[in-house]
Every structure is written in C-alpha cells, then in structure tokens.
Design a protein around this motif. Structure first.
Motif, short mmCIF file in Angstrom:
data_model
loop_
_atom_site.label_atom_id
_atom_site.label_comp_id
_atom_site.label_asym_id
_atom_site.label_seq_id
_atom_site.Cartn_x
_atom_site.Cartn_y
_atom_site.Cartn_z
N LYS A 136 0.56 -1.11 -0.13
CA LYS A 136 -0.06 0.00 -0.03
C LYS A 136 0.86 1.14 -0.03
CE LYS A 136 -3.66 2.47 2.63
NZ LYS A 136 -4.55 2.24 3.95
N ARG A 137 1.87 1.18 0.69
CA ARG A 137 2.86 2.44 0.97
C ARG A 137 3.54 2.69 -0.33
NH1 ARG A 137 4.89 0.90 5.02
NH2 ARG A 137 6.99 0.19 4.24
N ASN A 138 4.21 1.67 -1.02
CA ASN A 138 5.00 1.79 -2.33
C ASN A 138 4.25 1.87 -3.40
OD1 ASN A 138 6.58 1.27 -4.52
ND2 ASN A 138 8.36 0.71 -3.06
N ARG A 139 3.92 2.98 -3.94
CA ARG A 139 2.72 3.01 -5.06
C ARG A 139 3.23 2.33 -6.32
NH1 ARG A 139 -1.61 6.17 -5.18
NH2 ARG A 139 -1.05 7.00 -7.43
N LEU A 140 4.63 2.29 -6.82
CA LEU A 140 5.20 1.89 -7.88
C LEU A 140 4.88 0.13 -7.81
CD1 LEU A 140 6.36 2.01 -10.57
CD2 LEU A 140 8.65 1.69 -9.37
N VAL A 141 5.10 -0.54 -6.49
CA VAL A 141 4.97 -1.66 -6.54
C VAL A 141 3.46 -1.88 -6.47
CG1 VAL A 141 4.98 -3.72 -4.85
CG2 VAL A 141 6.88 -2.23 -5.33
N GLN A 142 2.41 -1.17 -5.74
CA GLN A 142 1.28 -1.26 -5.94
C GLN A 142 0.51 -1.29 -7.28
OE1 GLN A 142 -2.49 1.58 -4.70
NE2 GLN A 142 -0.99 1.26 -3.23
N ALA A 143 1.14 -0.26 -8.22
CA ALA A 143 0.54 -0.18 -9.46
C ALA A 143 0.83 -1.22 -10.48
CB ALA A 143 1.14 1.11 -10.14
N THR A 144 1.95 -1.66 -10.35
CA THR A 144 2.39 -2.75 -11.22
C THR A 144 1.68 -4.20 -10.76
OG1 THR A 144 4.24 -3.42 -9.78
CG2 THR A 144 4.76 -2.04 -11.53
N ILE A 145 1.31 -4.54 -9.61
CA ILE A 145 0.75 -5.66 -9.05
C ILE A 145 -0.72 -5.44 -9.72
CG2 ILE A 145 -0.45 -6.85 -6.78
CD1 ILE A 145 2.43 -6.56 -5.50
N THR A 146 -1.28 -4.50 -9.07
CA THR A 146 -2.86 -4.17 -9.50
C THR A 146 -3.07 -4.14 -10.79
OG1 THR A 146 -2.69 -1.81 -9.38
CG2 THR A 146 -3.35 -2.93 -7.19
N LEU A 147 -2.20 -3.69 -11.70
CA LEU A 147 -2.48 -3.62 -13.24
C LEU A 147 -2.39 -5.17 -13.78
CD1 LEU A 147 -2.71 -2.01 -15.84
CD2 LEU A 147 -0.28 -1.72 -16.01
N ASP A 148 -1.59 -5.68 -13.55
CA ASP A 148 -1.49 -7.11 -13.95
C ASP A 148 -3.02 -7.89 -13.36
OD1 ASP A 148 0.20 -9.79 -14.91
OD2 ASP A 148 -0.70 -10.26 -12.87
N LEU A 149 -3.21 -7.65 -12.05
CA LEU A 149 -4.51 -8.40 -11.70
C LEU A 149 -5.81 -8.03 -12.32
CD1 LEU A 149 -6.35 -9.41 -9.45
CD2 LEU A 149 -6.29 -7.34 -8.48
N PHE A 150 -5.90 -6.77 -12.87
CA PHE A 150 -7.18 -6.44 -13.59
C PHE A 150 -6.90 -6.95 -15.14
CE2 PHE A 150 -7.77 -3.53 -9.70
CZ PHE A 150 -8.96 -3.99 -9.39
N VAL A 151 -6.19 -6.63 -15.88
CA VAL A 151 -5.83 -6.90 -17.03
C VAL A 151 -6.31 -8.40 -17.37
CG1 VAL A 151 -4.14 -6.66 -19.13
CG2 VAL A 151 -4.52 -4.94 -17.64
N VAL A 152 -5.25 -9.09 -16.70
CA VAL A 152 -5.27 -10.54 -16.95
C VAL A 152 -6.69 -11.24 -16.56
CG1 VAL A 152 -4.09 -12.93 -16.56
CG2 VAL A 152 -2.83 -10.80 -16.68
N LEU A 153 -7.29 -10.77 -15.59
CA LEU A 153 -8.59 -10.93 -14.86
C LEU A 153 -9.50 -10.86 -16.18
CD1 LEU A 153 -10.22 -12.06 -12.69
CD2 LEU A 153 -10.42 -9.48 -12.06
N LEU A 154 -9.18 -9.79 -16.61
CA LEU A 154 -10.30 -9.41 -17.73
C LEU A 154 -10.00 -9.98 -19.17
CD1 LEU A 154 -10.88 -5.64 -16.89
CD2 LEU A 154 -12.57 -7.45 -16.69
N ALA A 155 -8.72 -9.90 -19.31
CA ALA A 155 -8.45 -10.33 -20.74
C ALA A 155 -7.90 -11.93 -20.84
CB ALA A 155 -7.49 -9.32 -21.44
N GLY A 156 -7.63 -12.70 -19.83
CA GLY A 156 -7.32 -13.76 -19.93
C GLY A 156 -8.34 -14.70 -20.62
N ALA A 157 -7.59 -15.59 -21.65
CA ALA A 157 -8.31 -16.65 -22.57
C ALA A 157 -7.91 -17.88 -22.39
CB ALA A 157 -8.32 -16.18 -23.75
N THR A 158 -7.05 -18.20 -21.34
CA THR A 158 -6.42 -19.65 -21.46
C THR A 158 -7.59 -20.50 -21.03
OG1 THR A 158 -5.35 -19.10 -19.10
CG2 THR A 158 -3.97 -18.63 -20.97
#
Length: 426
Positions: free
Chosen positions: A222-244
C-alpha cells in the motif's frame, strides 16, 4: 565498470533454473490435461455454455486455497528455510500427479477427483510461490538480478511451451503415460531444489507478533505506489483479458483442432514469451521501463481481442504468440521492479501479496471467463475482456503517474550493504 556475473555461472542458480523448468513443464502439462478431462466429462451431459462454466470453476478451485492461505504463506517464506518449503510442496505435486494417473488407469476418474486435485494443487502453489520468488534474489548478486529474472522467465516460458504440447500429445496417445510424465517432471524439479546449497535467509522478527508481521506485507504494498501499481495492473488486465481457460472450447468447438491442436494453442503464448525472455537475457532492459510496461499491456489486450474474434487456427496462434511476447515484457518489468524495490526480509510477504493478485488474475480469471462465456458465449467473453483491459490500462496510466515516471529498475535509495550471494554455506 565491471559487468555483473552471469547467473548461470552460479551453481545454486543453475539448480534453481533446472528445477523451475522441469516443474513448470509438469504443472502446465497437468493443467491442460485436467482442463481437457473436465471439459470432456462435462460435455457428455452438458451443452457448451454449461461445460464452459464448469471449466472455469476449476480455476476457482485452485484460487480459493491460495486466497485463504495468503496471509500465512508469505510469513512462512520469511520465517523458515525457503528451500524446504519448495521441497515439501513439490513432493505434494508428485503425489497428486501419481494419484490422477492411477485413477485414470483404473477408470475411476470423475469430476470430484479432478476438483479435489485442483484444490491440492492450489494449496501447494500457495506455499511454493512466495518461497520460490523470494529464494531467487538470494542466489545471485543484486546487479545480476534482472538477468536472473529473464533467465527464470525463460525456464517458465519454455515450460509453458513444452508443457501443454507434451500434455496434449501424450494424453492423445495414452492418458496414463501423460500423468506418469508429469509425476516424473515434478520429481526432477524436486531433485533440483535439493541440490541448492544453503543461502542467506533473513532473520525472523521474533520480537514482533506474527499478525503484525503478516500485515507488514500488505502495508508495504500500500505504501509503495509503484509496486502497488504494477501488481494491481496485472491483476485487472489478466483477470479481464485472460483467455487460457477457454482454450479447450476454442480447440474443440470453434477452431475444430482437437487435443493436439489444444496443445499447440496453449503453447502459443509461451512461444512469444520465451523468445522475448531470451532477448532480455542477452540485452536486459534498462531505460523507460514504466512506459514500456504500459505499452506492452495494451499490445497484450489487443492481441487477445484478435484471438477472441478469430476463426482461423493460424491467426489465432499468431495472436497468442504476440500476446505472450507482450505479456513477457510486462512480467519482466513487474518482477524486476518488485524484487529490487522490496527488502529481502519482506520478499516472502510481498511475494505472497503479488502471488495472490497473479493467481486472482489467472485462476479467478478462469472462473470469470467461464462465467462470462456461460452468459455471452466464448467469443463474446474474450472480446469484451480485451476491450475492458485496454480501458483499464489507460486508466491506470492516469491514476498511477509513478508508472510513467519509472525510468530504471533501481529504487530511489539502494542499501549500502547487501548479503553475499551464490555461495553455498556449510
């Protein structure tokens, strides 16, 4: 300025690399076999949409134990010998593959056994993931870590190429042989982990309550916004666009290529990702990493959109290869940023948070794909997911300016002292 030592010159990292390669081949081969068996059994009594929903539930069965165990597995990785955590969980994976092989041979395999196996696999991965990721930085010097991450990604991506193809082809020849091969690969992975000598392990904070230590991992993210941004971006993109999760549907009912074609499709993303990881192992990325990550995520989402609309096997395969290459750029940047911005004593707990979001995007994404496919059909589900992922990426670029401002992997301040790496200790 001296060049960083190449990770493959370090014996501990070579054993780690070989273990990860064998383990990934085994895991991805088993995943494609389980998915095919679930869908085939379901199609005997269900229509496509109902079977698609059940196929998605396999992902949910793997995600739930990881979700429930996340607060504890990260603490375990920061408190106990990370090698032994991986050794125990890999032994469990050997037993799971052997069990499924015996049940298949005896003609007793059904949906309850497959879902039970998925829960056990999720439990094993819950513990091994943070320990595995936290172990890697202990094996190489800090300057060698981006190259080590690229090489580790090569092992993983080669595994995703070879595993599904091997699983699909062996299952088409003989199902029991496929499971025997999976058990053998996990056994090779287990041997590799036993070959790793003693490595630096952070001292457990015995003076602090375990609950407080667990919460530290979430607080750091929560405190390190860069780490937070990279983790959450992957979460939502692959959650929505995953096709496997929907590949068995595309292989059987849309592209009509059968089990062998399924193996090729499942390897598609790995082909693109492995080629990209190989490039990074030779020419590590050093500049404008944040902008490149955002661009790569958009390319990934667009490629998934093309795959969802395609009815041509060559075009579908090409789209998956492009998606895999773009995803590897994102994985490489995200992994490097997280590892280099996280203190070693926190890597297990931060790794557990990262694994939770990755698993949520993958396994929970499979459940989401199955649910969406049951309502919109497989083509509609993948298409809507691809468009939504592009929108999310553009939104994240605005919400987290830290991403665009990240020029290199280095954190603002680098500790003056670091532990000795790569040397086996008695």
């Amino acid at each position: 300025m001296d060049q960083p030592i190449h990770p493959l010159r370090i014996a501990n990292f070579r054993a780690y690399w070989g273990s990860r390669l064998a383990g990934t081949i085994g895991t991805t081969a088993q995943g494609i076999i389980i998915g095919w068996q679930v869908y085939s059994i379901a199609r005997q009594t269900m229509d496509i949409k109902q079977a698609a929903f059940l196929l998605g539930m396999i992902g949910l069965a793997q995600f739930l134990p990881l979700f429930l165990l996340t607060p504890f597995v990260g603490l375990a990785a920061d408190s106990f010998d990370r090698r032994w955590i991986v050794r125990i969980t890999t032994s469990l994976l050997v037993l799971i593959a052997a069990m499924l092989g015996v049940l298949t041979w005896a003609g007793m395999l059904g949906l309850p056994a497959l879902f039970g196996a998925a829960v056990l696999v999720g439990t094993a991965r819950a513990f091994s993931g943070p320990a595995y990721s936290a172990l890697a930085p202990n094996l190489v010097p800090r300057d060698s870590l981006p190259t080590a991450i690229a090489l580790s990604s090569i092992a993983w991506q080669v595994g995703t190429i070879a595993g599904p193809s091997l699983g699909g082809l062996l299952y088409a020849i003989h199902p029991e042989t496929a499971y025997a091969a999976v058990a053998g690969l996990h056994l090779v992975a287990l041997i590799g982990i036993f070959l790793i000598g003693r490595v630096p392990q952070p001292l457990a904070e015995s003076d602090r309550h375990p609950i407080a230590r667990i919460l530290d991992g979430f607080a750091y993210v929560k405190r390190n916004r860069l780490v937070q941004a990279t983790i959450t971006l992957d979460l939502f993109v692959v959650l929505l666009a995953g096709a496997t999760a929907l590949l068995p549907i595309y292989a059987r009912d849309i592209l009509h290529v059968g089990a062998s074609g399924l193996g090729v499709l499942a390897a598609g993303m790995g082909i693109g990702a492995a080629a990209t990881a190989l490039w990074f192992s030779i020419r590590p990325m050093r500049h404008n990493v944040g902008v490149k990550m955002l661009a790569a995520v958009i390319v990934f989402a667009f490629a998934i959109l093309v795959f969802g609309l395609s009815t041509s096997f060559p075009l579908s395969l090409a789209a998956l290869i492009v998606a895999g290459g773009a995803d590897m750029v994102s994985v490489y940047i995200r992994s490097s940023l997280i590892q280099l911005h996280t203190p070693d004593a926190m890597r297990g707990r931060v790794g557990a948070v990262s694994q939770l979001t990755i698993s949520a995007s993958n396994e929970l994404g499979e459940a989401e794909s199955g649910l969406m496919a049951s309502m919109l059909g497989p083509v509609g589900a993948v298409t809507v997911g691809g468009v939504a992922a592009i929108v999310i990426t553009l939104l994240w670029a605005r919400l987290y300016p830290e991403l665009k401002l990240a020029k290199t992997f280095d954190p603002p301040e680098i500790p003056a002292t670091t532990p000795q790496y790569g040397v086996a200790q008695p």
